[in-house]
Design an enzyme around this catalytic site. Structure first.
Site, PDB file in Angstrom:
ATOM      1  N   ARG A 193      41.564  27.133  40.885  1.00  0.00           N
ATOM      2  CA  ARG A 193      43.148  26.719  40.800  1.00  0.00           C
ATOM      3  C   ARG A 193      43.306  25.172  40.626  1.00  0.00           C
ATOM      4  NH1 ARG A 193      45.315  30.170  46.376  1.00  0.00           N
ATOM      5  NH2 ARG A 193      45.845  31.910  44.623  1.00  0.00           N
TER       6      ARG A 193
ATOM      7  N   LYS B 204      40.318  49.389  49.685  1.00  0.00           N
ATOM      8  CA  LYS B 204      41.339  50.681  50.114  1.00  0.00           C
ATOM      9  C   LYS B 204      42.479  50.856  49.276  1.00  0.00           C
ATOM     10  CE  LYS B 204      41.453  49.768  55.287  1.00  0.00           C
ATOM     11  NZ  LYS B 204      42.205  49.381  56.209  1.00  0.00           N
TER      12      LYS B 204
ATOM     13  N   GLY C  64      47.791  37.242  45.683  1.00  0.00           N
ATOM     14  CA  GLY C  64      48.949  38.060  46.103  1.00  0.00           C
ATOM     15  C   GLY C  64      50.111  38.022  45.123  1.00  0.00           C
TER      16      GLY C  64
ATOM     17  N   GLY D 203      40.951  36.702  43.691  1.00  0.00           N
ATOM     18  CA  GLY D 203      39.953  35.932  43.674  1.00  0.00           C
ATOM     19  C   GLY D 203      38.544  36.570  43.538  1.00  0.00           C
TER      20      GLY D 203
END
Ligand code: 3PG
Length: 374
Positions: free
Chosen positions: A36, A202, A353, A330
């Protein structure tokens, strides 16, 4: 969407506040992964080249507001920036902790880094008074933090509104603009066939992403724990591996909208930890043939070398494909790094996100605030 771009502006002798996402892992006072930071450097350099006095701000981690703990200090990032910008700077990047009361005190050709904005009361609540204090520091506000664009906070969305109220300039930085351009290319007008690789533990955390991608993709490869739920939905045994029994119908519904490519799994003590090599090669063929590829999430426990072969085969296929490829998150970037395939990936997003929310079709509030009429 229309917005002003920093690259178009004359910044000579202007005080420019750049919101970056410098939220990077730090251990023992050193930055341990600088992707980043690397991505933000061209923006800071461009502002310096344009003759600006540069103020950079960011959050780091999730500290308690009003309680500045040293572990969340941006001091290691100031050191990193000083080193990387040394050829353009005559003085080190200064870390400024009292800017809300004393101002930023920055001259043209200098860079000041504001201490973690999440030390300030009201940052996360998008407090208007705090946002105005940020706006008061500068002539031009540059939103460049794609990774934080899904947060409507005082240093992202709030400051943009405060600048507008004060009739001052707001614009998108080159990193944010590049992220939006690449994601729009992949999602709005994708060259077909489009294939997505969605991994993770998940289905529930990737549900909206899977629904959105099912609308635009010809095929989706699901991996990691997500695959278990799809395997179970097709009636296969997943051994002792975890799957989400309440999402079997949802998985079946997604399978009616797009072709879900399921790996044949290999187990260790009856746990699915990687894709079997033969199965991975078939998936690799699908990747090679795709014209657009979007990758988010690991497809196996690749951090452990014994379970990394499937991820490696897929990563290599993404590299070798001629299609436009975009990767985000990530873990995905860590896999790209581990298997050294970055050269063959068309665009690597700095968003975690924010990347997911964009793919889900959500409006990123800090981007929406930049919008201007056509
Ligand atoms: C991220 O790492 O995804 C961004 O920096 C946002 O951080 P946050 O989830 O703590 O808001």
């Amino acid at each position: 969407m229309n917005f002003l771009r920093m690259s178009e502006l004359n910044l000579t002798d202007k005080v420019v506040l750049i919101r970056e996402d410098l939220n990077v892992p730090i251990k023992d006072g050193k930055v341990t992964s600088d992707a980043r930071l690397q991505a933000s450097l061209p923006t800071i350099k461009m502002a310096l080249e344009k003759g600006a006095a540069v103020i950079v701000c960011s959050h780091l981690g999730r500290p308690t507001e009003g309680n500045p703990e040293a572990v969340y200090s941006l001091a290691p990032v100031a050191d990193y920036l000083t080193e990387k910008l040394s050829s353009q700077l005559s003085t080190p990047v200064r870390l400024n902790s009292d800017y809300l009361t004393q101002g930023a005190n920055v001259k043209s050709g200098e860079v000041v880094l504001l201490e973690n904005v999440r030390f300030n009361d009201g940052e996360k609540k998008n407090d208007a008074t705090l946002a105005k204090k940020y706006a008061d520091l500068c002539d031009v506000f540059v939103m460049d933090a794609f990774g934080t664009a899904h947060r409507a906070q005082a240093s992202t969305e709030g400051v943009t509104q405060a600048m507008r109220q004060a009739d001052k300039t707001v614009c998108a930085g080159p990193l944010l603009a590049a992220e939006l351009d690449a994601l729009s290319l992949a999602l709005e007008t994708p060259a077909q066939p489009m294939l997505a690789i969605v991994g993770g533990s998940k289905v529930s955390t990737k549900l909206e992403v899977l629904h959105s991608l099912a609308e635009v993709c010809t095929q989706i490869i699901v991996g990691g724990g997500i695959a278990n739920t799809f395997l179970a939905a097709q009636g296969h045994s997943v051994g002792a591996s975890l799957y989400e029994a309440d999402l079997l119908d949802t998985a079946r519904d997604i399978m009616t909208k797009t072709e879900i490519l399921l790996p044949e799994a290999i187990g260790d003590n009856d746990m699915i930890l990687d894709i079997a090599p033969e199965s991975a090669k078939q998936l690799a063929d699908a990747i090679i043939n795709a014209k657009t590829i979007l990758w988010n999430g690991p497809v196996g426990v690749f951090e452990v070398d014994a379970f990394g072969q499937g991820t490696q085969i897929l990563a290599t296929a993404v590299r070798d494909s001629d299609g436009f490829s975009i990767a985000g998150g990530g873990d995905t970037l860590a896999a790209i790094d581990k298997y050294q395939v970055a050269d063959g990936v068309s665009y690597m997003s700095t968003g975690g996100g924010a990347f997911l929310e964009f793919v889900e079709g959500k409006v990123l509030p800090a981007v929406a605030a930049l919008q201007i009429d056509a």
